[in-house]
Design an enzyme around this catalytic site. Structure first.
Site, short mmCIF file in Angstrom:
data_model
loop_
_atom_site.label_atom_id
_atom_site.label_comp_id
_atom_site.label_asym_id
_atom_site.label_seq_id
_atom_site.Cartn_x
_atom_site.Cartn_y
_atom_site.Cartn_z
N GLY A 80 40.86 41.45 40.14
CA GLY A 80 39.69 41.22 40.98
C GLY A 80 38.63 40.39 40.29
O GLY A 80 38.80 39.86 39.18
N THR A 124 46.12 48.01 41.95
CA THR A 124 47.50 48.26 41.51
C THR A 124 48.03 49.57 42.07
O THR A 124 49.19 49.66 42.50
CB THR A 124 47.55 48.27 39.97
OG1 THR A 124 47.07 47.02 39.47
CG2 THR A 124 48.97 48.50 39.49
N GLU A 183 35.58 39.16 38.23
CA GLU A 183 35.14 39.61 36.91
C GLU A 183 33.83 38.91 36.53
O GLU A 183 33.69 37.70 36.69
CB GLU A 183 36.20 39.31 35.85
CG GLU A 183 37.46 40.16 36.00
CD GLU A 183 38.43 39.96 34.87
OE1 GLU A 183 39.38 40.75 34.75
OE2 GLU A 183 38.25 39.00 34.09
N ASN A 227 38.78 49.33 33.09
CA ASN A 227 39.98 49.92 33.68
C ASN A 227 41.01 50.17 32.58
O ASN A 227 41.27 49.29 31.76
CB ASN A 227 40.56 48.96 34.75
CG ASN A 227 41.69 49.60 35.53
OD1 ASN A 227 42.01 50.76 35.34
ND2 ASN A 227 42.31 48.81 36.41
N SER A 241 38.13 44.58 39.21
CA SER A 241 39.02 45.19 38.25
C SER A 241 38.66 46.66 38.09
O SER A 241 37.50 47.00 37.84
CB SER A 241 38.92 44.48 36.90
OG SER A 241 39.72 45.10 35.94
N GLY A 242 39.64 47.53 38.25
CA GLY A 242 39.41 48.97 38.16
C GLY A 242 39.10 49.62 39.49
O GLY A 242 38.82 50.82 39.52
N SER A 291 44.44 47.84 33.70
CA SER A 291 43.99 46.64 34.41
C SER A 291 45.12 45.62 34.46
O SER A 291 45.77 45.33 33.45
CB SER A 291 42.78 46.04 33.71
OG SER A 291 42.38 44.84 34.33
N SER A 292 45.35 45.09 35.66
CA SER A 292 46.36 44.04 35.81
C SER A 292 45.80 42.74 35.23
O SER A 292 44.79 42.22 35.71
CB SER A 292 46.71 43.84 37.29
OG SER A 292 47.33 44.98 37.82
#
Length: 1255
Positions: free
Chosen positions: A411, A134, A413, A181, A129-130, A184-185
């Site tokens: 992603g 995306t 985590e 992030n 993540s980050g 973040s998605s």
């Protein structure tokens, strides 16, 4: 490559196509960059070496690096300006090695592979993540939208705009600010763009995975809820604020409890406008948008429902006004809402039968959970409906053949406290890592073994054991244990959690699992993660209480009752609803199946640091990601393996053009097996043996530079073919332009005559083959020019006529001609009297000319409107009489005699639109003055020459041309001599012996010499019937004595073989061929289709090229004819011009001299109109003097395109167009001359008639 010389007769050689240069596998594009752009080129393959290379490139603002065809992306946390339109266009049509590593290169590779190899594509983006997943997905969609399609099709353009609009819309509802992030998605998204056979996007489908709905009701410190809540509360229009009671984000518990309302770099108000624009582009209507924001307002207000303990210790709502406002928005009863939030209906069962129903009050904690469950369910269902609605708008406009999928999912985590959500997220990432291993490592090595390729195995970690630990049923994994725990403990979530902990004991033997009391540890591919068991079973149930379902289904709002909550509670159903674990496992396996059916491309994203700093590169953090992403193993497999592989059939189909044995001129000619064809292609292009291997069903190529070089050669081949086609097309266009110029030149020369000729054809149609025609009206030069007296623009006599008729406004002269009309006489029959006829577009003017003293005067005697003419009658003979039947006329019908009667009728019918009826009969009945009917008879009398005889209503006329006669075709035009006599000789044409028949060997016999070409002329018959006419004044003069007859020359012999003349010299040393010079005459004995003819020259036979010759026509030599016999003596006709000057000539003066003296004295006109002179004797006669060149009429001012007038009497005819007007009156002189000639002919004929009628 050898070329066949023109004229070479030996056959058997095959023409070889000119091939492009052969591929050199070492030719690759090498970019001078910091570090190594492709890490397969690293000298030392370790995690530390990979980390060092990535750091060098990252510090030099080069964030992209390759491992073969896998792209490694390191997040720079700043804008590098590498996504502009110019950068995008630079990657269009380029392969991976031609340009520096970039996400655009991966998108171009996928798009090119889809179009070239007709395979579905998927781009798998993975990472923490980050790390930039995306952003990478957005850039891929940006590139595909820019390069696919031509932009002219509106539906394709609409699909592109919609696909790009999904990014801001789904980011607003599915992304949030986290500690790692800012965007973040919090959901997974798989976007499939659908393409037609031309590579144009025609539709798209979005699949949603595992929305993190717990974020709606709670976030940890310094994180935020989903972006849309802050956008709505900050930038909602006044309409929404007043209707839905919206305030700032600080006023709602769901958005303010984490103490993070603003994020640097994010403008919520601006993002809200982008969200609204995206909704409009996708097609969400205004009422749909209102329902979406209304639902969001309900969720925000539900968070403000606060529970307190009442006197009995149960939960009660502290502020009922908030609950009543929520009920107003949901359109439900307020009491029912409060009861659903604070009470729970429970039902007991005995032996499978329904028992008692109880209402159990809830405590504060339980009521808060119920409130949050309703909020989470409403947001999750709203998000899924938005995705479904977007898919409806993105539905394919036409049939699609291929797809490119882009996977953007959160992603791996690892947090301090990890729960059920992290377990699901990490499970999905494990599955994606498994796909990567299956397709790049394991599957590749298995394929080498299956194809019997020499290969050194590489050891790697296969994470399938971790995936089985989570998802397997036998032996049961974590999801199976969770489901069992949820099924055995219904009411108490704590008891269910304890049951789940007890079931984890049987997993202790798994080396990747470790149980630690109320927590458990899983050793993922990305590292060890410790999960907390508390609340897992409750989150896994993912079921909504029946009370809340009944509340939502009872709403008067159709969007809530039917769209968001369409299911209804079935009290008799015993089926266990699917848990959250079941749903994520099913959707994940479906995704894996779909990805395995596509050709994959990979983007592995790496996070440079946890502080989102553009200048910090955390080496330990990056090295950890490099380790668990398996980049080191990926490099080893890549270096030991082959970069490209495909089946023999596809390889030959793709590259058969590069070998003359497999392809010729773009056609596939290989008849052998596909594996031998692939071998021929590789050997012909000099690909080294160490660069490729042949498997059992596929060909393997080691380095990508080789396949790129083959692709370049293929492009060059098609480029060469396109150049040849362009050259042929330009020649065709040039020929077409030349033809068009010829047509235009002919049109300019004849366009002024077309209207006149059309009027003449119209006149022929009017007569309908019922009236005999005059011979002079059928000549090819006869044109219906109309205004023969030039009344419209002429001077002199024409101006007198124009002044006499006094034209009205809008009245234009159409036709003018001299003619006759019947004039009644007292007690005697009517007689013809000369008149001038002028036809306009409104009236027919009959003008009489009188003489007053020495001056002429013209009077418009009678004006006949075209509207009162009901019919026209003519006879079936060739006479010139026309009867106009006039309605209600006291003077009776008009009887006219006009030489150009057919033209006058055509103009009358054209101006009246074919209204007037034309009758053709041998007897015509008309009305005289006073209404008396009279019949005019027409009798055929061969003695009545010329215009016939009229007397007492009887017309006698001789026979004319048959009634069905048509106008003669135009006279043939003599071909113009060629101006460019010094044209350069064209190059000899090549002959294709492979496609044409070989020339037969010439005979070796000797032929006697032929006669000279100058004597090979045809004889023509001698003209002996020319008789000179004596036209001397007074008495006839005998012609001079004829000269002595010359000795007749015998006519030359006619050649028996066709003769051709050489237009270029031909020199050849080949046996069996004849040499000749320009201008030589050759006799052709045999013509072959291959371009070589058997010819004879000076008695020698041989082959000559046909394109060096042109047909030769010998000049005609006319023998001198003998003199004609003396003519019989006859009286000379009288000369109508100046009879007072006639003076008898002496018989001793020759006729030609008498004529010359008469011309000098001005007695005999020299214009040739009426000539009665004696011709010069044959021996002295020169070429006939050409007549006066006709004047070309000037271009009209506004020439309307003439149309063929419609034939009258058929349907409802439209008014036919008028002949184009003449400017300046240039054609009037020729027309007047024709009319004067006809009048002279009539006057001359009147001297031989005994009739008393006058002209």
């Amino acid at each position: 490559m050898a070329k066949k010389l023109l004229g070479k007769k030996t056959g058997g050689e095959k023409i070889k196509a000119k091939r492009p240069v052969r591929a050199d596998w070492k030719d690759g594009v090498k970019k001078k960059q910091v570090g190594v752009s492709d890490m397969t080129m690293l000298t030392k393959i370790t995690n530390e070496a990979i980390n060092e290379n990535l750091q060098k490139r990252w510090q030099n603002a080069e964030i992209y690096t390759y491992i073969g065809h896998v792209l490694i992306s390191v997040n720079p946390f700043r804008d590098l300006g590498i996504y502009t339109e110019d950068v995008l266009q630079s990657y269009k049509g380029k392969n991976l090695l031609e340009m520096p590593p970039h996400v655009f290169a991966i998108a171009e590779s996928s798009y090119h592979h889809m179009n070239s190899y007709k395979e579905n594509q998927c781009i798998i983006i993975s990472g923490e993540s980050g790390a930039g997943k995306t952003e990478a997905a957005k850039r891929i969609m940006q590139y595909i939208a820019a390069v696919s399609g031509d932009g002219h099709n509106s539906s394709i353009k609409e699909i592109k705009e919609m696909v790009l609009a999904t990014n801001p819309l789904l980011e607003s509802f599915g992304c949030a600010k986290t500690l790692r992030n800012d965007n973040s998605s919090r959901h997974g998204k798989y976007l499939e763009i659908q393409f037609n056979t031309q590579g144009e996007p025609v539709g798209a489908v979005i699949t949603n995975y595992l929305l993190e709905k717990n974020r709606v009701v709670g976030q940890i410190e310094n994180e935020r809820n989903f972006h849309i809540f802050y956008q709505l509360t900050k930038a909602a229009p006044a309409e929404y604020r007043e209707t839905y009671g919206l305030q700032g984000p600080e006023s709602f518990l769901y958005t303010s409890k984490s103490n993070c309302l603003d994020v640097p770099g994010i403008n919520d108000a601006q993002d809200f406008q982008e969200t609204l624009n995206a909704m409009g582009i996708i097609g969400l209507q205004k009422h749909e948008q209102d329902e979406i924001f209304k639902t969001l307002a309900i969720i925000l207000w539900l968070g403000n429902v606060v529970f307190v303990e009442d006197d009995t210790g149960n939960a009660a709502i502290s502020d009922t006004d908030v609950a009543n406002f929520i009920a107003y928005l949901m359109e439900v009863d307020g009491e029912i809402l409060c009861k659903a939030l604070t009470n729970r209906v429970m039902e007991t069962q005995r032996g499978g039968r329904r028992g008692s129903v109880y209402e159990v009050p809830l405590n504060v904690i339980q009521a808060t959970s119920v409130r949050d469950a309703l909020s989470k369910s409403m947001y999750e269902r709203l998000f899924e409906w938005i995705v479904t609605r977007v898919n409806v708008s993105l539905q394919a406009r036409s049939a699609h053949q291929y797809t490119i999928g882009v996977l953007d999912i959160y992603g791996f985590e690892i947090f301090d406290e990890n729960s059920f959500e992290q377990l699901c997220i990490n499970y999905v990432n494990e599955k994606l890592q498994q796909i990567f291993i299956e397709l790049t490592l394991k599957a590749e090595q298995e394929e080498y073994v299956r194809e019997q390729i020499e290969w050194t195995p590489i050891k790697f970690f296969n994470n399938k054991v971790v995936c089985d630990l989570i998802e397997e049923k036998r032996p049961p994994g974590l999801f199976a244990a969770l489901n069992d725990a949820c099924a055995t403990a219904h009411a108490d979530s704590g008891a269910a959690d304890n049951s789940f902990v007890q079931r984890l004991g049987f997993l202790s033997s798994n080396p990747h699992f470790e149980s630690r009391g109320s927590k458990f540890l899983i050793r993922h591919y990305a590292g060890e993660v410790l999960y907390n068991v508390e609340g897992m079973t409750d989150k896994n149930k993912d079921s909504l209480l029946k009370d809340l379902l009944n509340l939502a289904s009872g709403s008067q709002n159709q969007f809530i009752a039917n769209t968001l909550f369409p299911e209804r509670v079935d009290p008799n159903s015993k089926k266990r609803p699917p848990t959250a674990g079941d749903k994520i496992k099913l959707s994940c396996n479906t995704l894996v199946t779909k990805l395995m059916q596509c050709h994959p491309s990979y983007i592995r994203t790496i996070k440079s640091n946890d502080n989102r700093s553009p200048s910090e590169f955390d080496e330990k953090r990056v090295q950890h990601q490099v380790q668990y992403l398996g980049l080191c193993e990926n490099i080893r497999v890549r270096r030991a393996g082959f970069a490209y592989r495909t089946t023999f059939d596809k390889f030959v189909e793709r590259f058969y053009l590069l070998c003359p044995q497999t392809g010729y001129a773009g056609e596939y000619i290989w008849n052998g097996s596909s594996n031998t064809g692939a071998l021929e292609i590789l050997k012909h292009n000099n690909i080294p043996q160490e660069e490729w291997q042949m498997g059992t069903s596929k060909v393997f190529i080691r380095h990508p530079e080789t396949i790129f070089a083959l692709e370049t050669l293929r492009d060059k081949y098609w480029h060469n073919m396109a150049t040849r086609i362009q050259r042929a097309w330009r020649a065709y266009v040039r020929h077409k332009i030349e033809c068009a110029k010829k047509i235009q030149r002919f049109w300019r020369q004849n366009k002024y005559n077309i209207g006149y000729l059309q009027m003449r054809d119209y006149g022929t149609q009017i007569l309908a083959g019922q009236k005999e025609r005059r011979r002079y009206s059928l000549v090819s030069m006869r044109r219906f020019t109309g205004d023969y007296l030039d009344v419209k623009a002429g001077s002199g006599l024409a101006s007198m006529i124009r002044n006499a008729i006094s034209l009205k406004g809008g009245e234009n002269v159409i036709f003018s001609m001299r003619g006759n009309t019947l004039v009644p006489r007292a007690m005697r029959s009517s007689v013809p009297s000369p008149r001038t006829l002028v036809l306009t577009n409104q009236n027919l003017h009959i003008i009489v000319t009188t003489k007053q003293g020495k001056a002429l005067s013209m009077v418009d005697e009678k004006i006949i409107s075209l509207n009162v003419i009901s019919g026209i009658s003519v006879s079936t003979l060739q006479d010139d009489w026309v009867i106009l039947h006039i309605d209600n006329s006291a003077d009776g019908d008009a009887i006219l005699s006009c030489t150009f009667k057919t033209e006058m009728l055509a103009h009358m019918l054209q101006q009246t639109g074919g209204r007037i009826k034309v009758s053709i009969a041998p007897q015509i009945q008309y009305k005289k003055k006073g209404g008396k009917s009279v019949t005019m008879k027409f009798i055929k009398d061969e003695t009545a020459k010329h215009d016939g005889v009229y007397k007492s209503h009887v017309v006698k006329i001789c026979s004319g041309a048959p009634a069905g006669s048509q106008s003669n075709p135009p006279c043939a035009v003599k071909a113009r001599p060629t101006q460019n006599s010094t044209r350069k000789a064209p190059a000899p044409r090549k002959t294709n012996n492979a496609r044409s028949a070989p020339r037969p060997a010439p005979n070796a016999r000797s032929v006697p010499a032929a006669a000279p070409a100058a004597n090979n002329t045809r004889s023509v018959p001698v003209v002996n019937n020319i008789r000179p006419v004596s036209t001397s004044i007074g008495r006839s003069v005998p012609p001079p004595p004829p000269p002595p007859a010359p000795i007749a020359t015998p006519p030359p012999a006619t050649p028996t073989l066709p003769q051709y003349k050489a237009i270029y010299p031909f020199q050849s040393q080949e046996a069996g061929e004849i040499q000749f010079e320009k201008g030589d005459i050759l006799e052709i004995e045999q013509k072959d289709e291959n371009g070589w003819w058997l010819a004879r020259k000076d008695g020698i036979e041989g082959w000559v090229p046909s394109n060096y010759l042109e047909e030769y026509v010998p000049p005609v030599v006319v023998a001198t004819p003998p003199p004609p016999p003396p003519p019989a003596r006859r009286p000379a006709p009288s000369i109508p011009v100046a009879p007072q000057s006639s003076t008898p000539q002496s018989s001793s003066v020759p006729a030609w001299k008498a004529e010359l003296e008469a011309r000098k004295a001005g007695i005999i006109p020299n214009n040739g109109a009426v000539s009665s002179s004696s011709p010069v004797p044959v021996a002295r006669r020169g070429p006939p003097a050409p007549g006066q060149k006709p004047v070309v009429p000037a271009k009209p001012v506004v020439p309307a395109k003439p149309m063929v007038p419609s034939r009258p009497g058929v349907g409802a005819p439209k008014p036919a167009p008028r002949a184009p007007p003449r400017a300046g009156g240039d054609t009037s002189n020729a027309a007047a001359s024709l009319a004067d000639a006809l009048r002279a002919r009539r006057n001359q004929a009147s001297h031989h008639d005994d009739d008393d009628d006058e002209w």
